[in-house]
Design an enzyme around this catalytic site. Structure first.
Site, PDB file in Angstrom:
ATOM      1  CD  GLU A 123       1.984  -5.610   5.624  1.00  0.00           C
ATOM      2  OE1 GLU A 123       2.824  -6.500   5.890  1.00  0.00           O
ATOM      3  OE2 GLU A 123       1.138  -5.727   4.710  1.00  0.00           O
TER       4      GLU A 123
ATOM      5  CD  GLU B 266      -2.254  -7.704   3.077  1.00  0.00           C
ATOM      6  OE1 GLU B 266      -2.129  -6.510   2.720  1.00  0.00           O
ATOM      7  OE2 GLU B 266      -2.637  -8.030   4.202  1.00  0.00           O
TER       8      GLU B 266
ATOM      9  CB  ALA C 199      -0.891  -0.022   1.229  1.00  0.00           C
TER      10      ALA C 199
ATOM     11  N   GLY D 204       0.702  -5.056   0.935  1.00  0.00           N
ATOM     12  CA  GLY D 204      -0.530  -5.115   0.159  1.00  0.00           C
ATOM     13  C   GLY D 204      -0.318  -5.750  -1.209  1.00  0.00           C
TER      14      GLY D 204
END
Ligand code: CO8
Length: 313
Positions: free
Chosen positions: A186, A166, A119, A163
């Protein structure tokens, strides 16, 4: 090379049957119609189609090849970091392809350097819990991909971090280039995975390895480790990856679309239901396939020693 349907049709006229061309010409479709695709397939040629009507995306590129749609993340300066605008474009393209009868499977890919490096840290770093909670931050990003009925194949080259990892795991099949790197960093940013990392990674690679990756933030998987653990199904040289993924997507898209969607739905229930309920659900869907024309065609073709012609009904 970008070509519209008329150009394709003119090129095809001398090569294929009049009925296929006429059928194709009567349809106005965003991507080549099934009739055009079949007409081209009958000639033995393959082609790549870039729609002249595609929305003008800034951070992704979309194209189609036969019944396969390809979405390429294209934010190279930020290693395809997933910002709101990028996700908005991915979701827009996914929704259109899911509703497009000429498309049977979608390939999602990035660049050779990065599938996606997570992200967008710079975009989210100053956001506050209360706003994230109220706006359901991330929830809307992943809604479309999780409700896709058509299969999505991830072709992962380079970094798939946070992300990005993911996002790959939200897809139905992951193929990796030899230099792919999967990780959940993260924890090093003072946060945790937020879009399935703790859940899907654990199911894919087992608790101990998932814990090691998520708690250290620095234990990553290379492509071959990811394959040996079952996160990835095949590994290819980086320059061959997208082509090989498209080939598999095309194989899937050549099957009856109803059976493909039912099979995807049944496999996904393996994650969501206990075994007894999952087996019951699978059996009901299996029985339901006998109400489709594709089942009749597929089994008749086998018995008659010919190739099936699926109509996706
Ligand atoms: N966000 C914002 N910008 C990024 C990101 C990112 N995640 N990753 C890279 N960039 C930018 C860099 O800031 C840099 O920009 P600039 O040139 O303007 O300084 C540019 O991309 C190139 O990056 P680097 O110079 O760092 O390239 P390197 O080759 O030296 O390093 C790395 C590559 C190792 C990938 C490094 O960039 C890195 O560590 N990136 C961050 C990885 C990370 O921590 N990802 C997790 C983010 S948090 C997250 O994903 C939460 C999940 C939420 C769910 C998302 C929904 C699907």
């Amino acid at each position: 090379m970008a070509r519209d349907d008329n150009t394709i049709l003119s090129a095809l006229k001398p090569l294929c049957t009049r009925s296929a061309v006429t059928a194709a010409a009567t349809k106005s479709t965003r991507a080549p119609s099934l009739a055009i695709y079949n007409a081209i397939r009958n000639t033995g040629y393959t082609f790549r189609y870039v729609s002249t009507e595609s929305p003008s995306y800034k951070m992704i590129k979309t194209e189609t090849q036969g019944r396969v749609a390809i979405i390429t993340l294209d934010r190279p300066k930020a290693l395809n970091a997933l910002c709101s605008e990028l996700f908005h474009e991915i979701n827009d393209a996914l929704a259109k392809f899911d509703n497009d009868g000429a498309i049977g499977a979608v390939v999602l890919t990035g660049s050779e350097r990065a599938f996606a490096a997570g992200a967008d840290i710079k975009e989210m770093k100053d956001t506050e819990f209360i706003n994230n909670y109220k706006s359901n931050f991330l929830g809307h990003w992943v809604e479309q991909i999780s409700k896709m009925r058509k299969p999505i194949l991830a072709a992962v080259n380079g970094y798939a971090l946070g992300g990005g990892c993911e996002l790959a795991m939200m897809c139905d099949i992951i193929y990796a280039g030899e230099k792919a790197v999967f990780g959940q960093p993260e924890i090093s940013l003072g946060t945790i995975p937020g879009a399935g990392g703790t859940q899907r990674l654990t199911r894919a690679v087992g608790k101990s390895k998932a814990m090691e990756m998520i708690l250290t933030g620095s234990v990553n998987l290379d492509a071959h480790e990811a394959k040996s653990l079952g996160l990835v199904s095949s590994v290819f040289p980086p320059e061959k990856l997208v082509e090989e993924t498209i080939k598999t997507a095309a194989r899937i898209a050549s099957k009856g679309a109803v059976a493909v969607q039912m099979a995807k739905e049944a496999v996904n229930h393996a994650y969501e239901l206990n075994l007894a309920s999952g087996l019951h659900f699978e059996r009901r869907l299996f029985q339901a396939t006998f109400a489709t024309k594709d089942q009749k065609e597929g089994m008749s073709a086998f018995a008659e020693k010919r190739k099936p012609t699926f109509t996706h009904e």
